[in-house]
Design an enzyme around this catalytic site. Structure first.
Site, PDB file in Angstrom:
ATOM      1  N   LYS A 174       2.263   2.215  -5.227  1.00  0.00           N
ATOM      2  CA  LYS A 174       2.972   1.759  -6.438  1.00  0.00           C
ATOM      3  C   LYS A 174       2.167   2.064  -7.702  1.00  0.00           C
ATOM      4  O   LYS A 174       2.721   2.482  -8.713  1.00  0.00           O
ATOM      5  CB  LYS A 174       3.251   0.246  -6.349  1.00  0.00           C
ATOM      6  CG  LYS A 174       4.191  -0.121  -5.219  1.00  0.00           C
ATOM      7  CD  LYS A 174       4.318  -1.610  -5.047  1.00  0.00           C
ATOM      8  CE  LYS A 174       3.090  -2.289  -4.491  1.00  0.00           C
ATOM      9  NZ  LYS A 174       2.778  -2.000  -3.081  1.00  0.00           N
ATOM     10  N   ASP A 178       0.815  -1.223   0.000  1.00  0.00           N
ATOM     11  CA  ASP A 178       0.000   0.000   0.000  1.00  0.00           C
ATOM     12  C   ASP A 178       0.843   1.265   0.000  1.00  0.00           C
ATOM     13  O   ASP A 178       0.418   2.300   0.529  1.00  0.00           O
ATOM     14  CB  ASP A 178      -0.970   0.021   1.210  1.00  0.00           C
ATOM     15  CG  ASP A 178      -1.759  -1.265   1.314  1.00  0.00           C
ATOM     16  OD1 ASP A 178      -2.274  -1.704   0.278  1.00  0.00           O
ATOM     17  OD2 ASP A 178      -1.841  -1.838   2.424  1.00  0.00           O
ATOM     18  N   GLY A 200      -4.166  -4.135  -4.530  1.00  0.00           N
ATOM     19  CA  GLY A 200      -5.140  -3.117  -4.925  1.00  0.00           C
ATOM     20  C   GLY A 200      -4.364  -1.872  -5.286  1.00  0.00           C
ATOM     21  O   GLY A 200      -3.935  -1.143  -4.412  1.00  0.00           O
ATOM     22  N   HIS A 201      -4.114  -1.670  -6.559  1.00  0.00           N
ATOM     23  CA  HIS A 201      -3.315  -0.521  -6.991  1.00  0.00           C
ATOM     24  C   HIS A 201      -4.243   0.618  -7.417  1.00  0.00           C
ATOM     25  O   HIS A 201      -5.036   0.463  -8.342  1.00  0.00           O
ATOM     26  CB  HIS A 201      -2.364  -0.935  -8.123  1.00  0.00           C
ATOM     27  CG  HIS A 201      -1.285  -1.863  -7.634  1.00  0.00           C
ATOM     28  ND1 HIS A 201      -0.356  -2.446  -8.447  1.00  0.00           N
ATOM     29  CD2 HIS A 201      -0.989  -2.303  -6.382  1.00  0.00           C
ATOM     30  CE1 HIS A 201       0.456  -3.193  -7.715  1.00  0.00           C
ATOM     31  NE2 HIS A 201       0.077  -3.122  -6.468  1.00  0.00           N
ATOM     32  N   GLN A 237       2.249  -5.855  -3.297  1.00  0.00           N
ATOM     33  CA  GLN A 237       2.537  -5.962  -1.866  1.00  0.00           C
ATOM     34  C   GLN A 237       3.849  -5.213  -1.565  1.00  0.00           C
ATOM     35  O   GLN A 237       4.216  -4.320  -2.303  1.00  0.00           O
ATOM     36  CB  GLN A 237       2.588  -7.424  -1.393  1.00  0.00           C
ATOM     37  CG  GLN A 237       1.245  -8.139  -1.411  1.00  0.00           C
ATOM     38  CD  GLN A 237       0.858  -8.676  -2.775  1.00  0.00           C
ATOM     39  OE1 GLN A 237       1.660  -9.338  -3.422  1.00  0.00           O
ATOM     40  NE2 GLN A 237      -0.346  -8.408  -3.206  1.00  0.00           N
TER      41      GLN A 237
HETATM   42  P1  IMP Z   1      -2.670 -12.810   1.340  1.00  0.00           P
HETATM   43  O1  IMP Z   1      -1.545 -12.508   0.402  1.00  0.00           O
HETATM   44  O2  IMP Z   1      -3.989 -12.319   0.855  1.00  0.00           O
HETATM   45  O3  IMP Z   1      -2.713 -14.225   1.795  1.00  0.00           O
HETATM   46  O4  IMP Z   1      -2.393 -11.953   2.690  1.00  0.00           O
HETATM   47  C1  IMP Z   1      -1.246 -12.160   3.505  1.00  0.00           C
HETATM   48  C2  IMP Z   1      -0.878 -10.887   4.244  1.00  0.00           C
HETATM   49  O5  IMP Z   1      -0.425  -9.916   3.295  1.00  0.00           O
HETATM   50  C3  IMP Z   1      -2.052 -10.226   4.975  1.00  0.00           C
HETATM   51  O6  IMP Z   1      -1.543  -9.582   6.134  1.00  0.00           O
HETATM   52  C4  IMP Z   1      -2.551  -9.181   4.001  1.00  0.00           C
HETATM   53  O7  IMP Z   1      -3.200  -8.111   4.650  1.00  0.00           O
HETATM   54  C5  IMP Z   1      -1.235  -8.745   3.376  1.00  0.00           C
HETATM   55  N1  IMP Z   1      -1.413  -8.277   1.998  1.00  0.00           N
HETATM   56  C6  IMP Z   1      -1.624  -9.009   0.891  1.00  0.00           C
HETATM   57  N2  IMP Z   1      -1.709  -8.237  -0.188  1.00  0.00           N
HETATM   58  C7  IMP Z   1      -1.522  -6.983   0.231  1.00  0.00           C
HETATM   59  C8  IMP Z   1      -1.469  -5.717  -0.431  1.00  0.00           C
HETATM   60  O8  IMP Z   1      -1.571  -5.611  -1.648  1.00  0.00           O
HETATM   61  N3  IMP Z   1      -1.253  -4.633   0.364  1.00  0.00           N
HETATM   62  C9  IMP Z   1      -1.074  -4.727   1.710  1.00  0.00           C
HETATM   63  N4  IMP Z   1      -1.106  -5.883   2.362  1.00  0.00           N
HETATM   64  C10 IMP Z   1      -1.330  -6.992   1.641  1.00  0.00           C
END
Ligand code: IMP
Length: 425
Positions: free
Chosen positions: A16, A13, A40-41, A224
């Site tokens: 990017k 977040d 979520g970009h 991420q």
């Molecule tokens: P998952 O990748 O959905 O399994 O989530 C694993 C961890 O990564 C969790 O703490 C999510 O909140 C975090 N996470 C996954 N994708 C994002 C992102 O795009 N932005 C921020 N945190 C993320």
């Protein structure tokens, strides 16, 4: 031409999507290399906000080709929804979007497995976005996954059935109640696969290689952040892919000696969504202000993000692991009005002061040591030149540059494309 990388240096977040959108006019190809719809970009231009999950952030530029690389995991249902939104805005994605045959597919049962796994963990849950990311990468590394190229096989539905049946029996192993109607989910899934199959599938590593040879410019867009990397992040509270620079090599088939600039994006403070340790997290009014002013709500899940001061130890670690060559500081505008700013410049780790990111940053082991800075009052959101930035903000920036030994070339002062200040090249 070398491939440039753009990566988030914190827990995701960082902004990017906005920077890729700003930089896209310099590139022929924008490529996603890992993650999936957990991302979520957010892009803002012409007064409108756009959120992309799997589709690269170059999609709104007419001349860029957008590649979904082999390291990405695709949920056809979410992908179709993204395409529908683009269609509503008359974006002609058919000519500019290409998908690697080696990217893996998220099945409806992957999402169910994610939900079952999280529910079974109780308080120890990861805080996953529940998009099926972990189970899909598990099937990839376990050599059971279904790839985009498999959808071109006549018997792909048989392969699907075998895997979905296996998933159903795995779900029943978890001692949790998950309500679902697989027939309904599958109807939506098969419809969405039809749409996916109407797009252009390619052998993307060959495509990237030929594009490089032809002198095309390529930007690899990370998803991420580095602290969510499966190897270098705060395991197990991480995502299931390599979010760091090395992930771009494996997620696109680019050799390490073909990487050019590495743009590292960070917020002027820190946020985290989901569970896991966060040494500089604030539980006071300052944290609340950052969240409110910074509109810190997840673009994918809507969850509120945890907020805290900038953690320079973690940032240094991320720069090191990624080989960052240029930094871009986001959301400096959110800190306007804070009298004093704090930056974590060391950790007290098991009663010893350390300057590196250790194996474990759980609160019982790590306490942040802060350096304080004077804040600034000025509203930055209307500024467009580096010369307009307040003196105390420049001091903050220069301190970070000195500590990190990397130039900060962009300061973002708002979500819009236009709210971007180029400092130096
Ligand atoms: P998952 O990748 O959905 O399994 O989530 C694993 C961890 O990564 C969790 O703490 C999510 O909140 C975090 N996470 C996954 N994708 C994002 C992102 O795009 N932005 C921020 N945190 C993320």
């Amino acid at each position: 031409m070398a491939v440039d990388l753009l990566l988030g240096l914190q827990w995701g977040d960082e902004g990017k999507g906005k920077i890729v959108d700003v930089l896209t006019s310099n590139y022929n190809i924008i490529a996603r290399f890992q993650g999936g719809p957990n991302a979520g970009h957010t892009l803002v231009f012409n007064g409108k906000k756009h959120v992309l999950h799997t589709i690269p952030s170059g999609i709104f530029h007419d001349d860029a080709t957008n590649l979904v690389g082999n390291g990405v995991v695709i949920d056809p249902v979410i992908f179709k929804k993204e395409l529908d939104k683009l269609e509503e805005q008359d974006v002609d994605y058919r000519k500019s979007l290409v998908i690697s045959r080696k990217a893996h597919i998220i099945l409806p049962t992957h999402r169910l497995l994610d939900a079952a796994s999280e529910a079974s963990k109780g308080k120890a849950k990861i805080g996953s976005t529940l998009k099926g990311i972990g189970p899909t990468y598990m099937d990839k590394t376990g050599r059971n996954g279904i790839r985009v190229g498999d959808l071109e096989l006549d018997n792909w539905k048989d392969i699907y059935r075998t895997l979905a049946n296996k998933h159903e029996s795995m779900i029943s192993f978890y001692d949790v109640e998950i309500e679902y109607d697989l027939a309904d989910l599958e109807k939506e899934f098969f419809e969405a696969v039809k749409v996916l199959k109407s797009l252009k599938f390619i052998d993307s590593e060959e495509y990237v290689y030929q594009a490089q040879k032809a002198g095309k410019t390529i930007l690899a867009e990370g998803a991420q952040g580095s602290l969510l990397d499966i190897d270098f992040g705060t395991y197990p509270f991480v995502t299931s892919s390599n979010t760091t620079a090395a992930g771009a090599c494996t997620g696109l088939g680019v050799a390490p000696n073909q990487i050019g600039e590495v743009f590292g994006i960070f917020k002027a403070y820190t946020t985290r969504v989901g569970s896991g340790p966060f040494p500089t997290e604030l539980f006071d009014e300052d944290g609340e202000t950052m969240g409110r002013v910074g509109n810190e709500f997840g673009a994918t899940t809507g969850r509120s993000r945890r907020c805290g001061w900038l953690d320079l130890i973690a940032l240094k670690y991320a720069c090191q692991v990624n080989g960052v060559t240029q930094l871009m500081m986001m959301k400096g505008d959110v800190l306007s009005g804070f009298k004093t700013l704090k930056v974590c410049t060391a950790y007290k780790y098991k009663s010893e002061v350390i300057n590196h990111f250790p194996y474990n940053i759980e609160p019982e082991n790590v306490e942040p040591v802060y350096t304080e800075f004077n804040g600034w009052e000025e509203d930055l959101t209307g500024m467009s030149e580096a010369s307009q930035l307040p003196k105390t903000l420049n001091e903050y920036i220069e301190f970070l540059e000195k500590e990190l030994e990397i130039p900060i070339t962009i300061v973002s002062v708002g979500p819009d494309r236009k709210q971007t200040i180029f400092r130096k090249r």
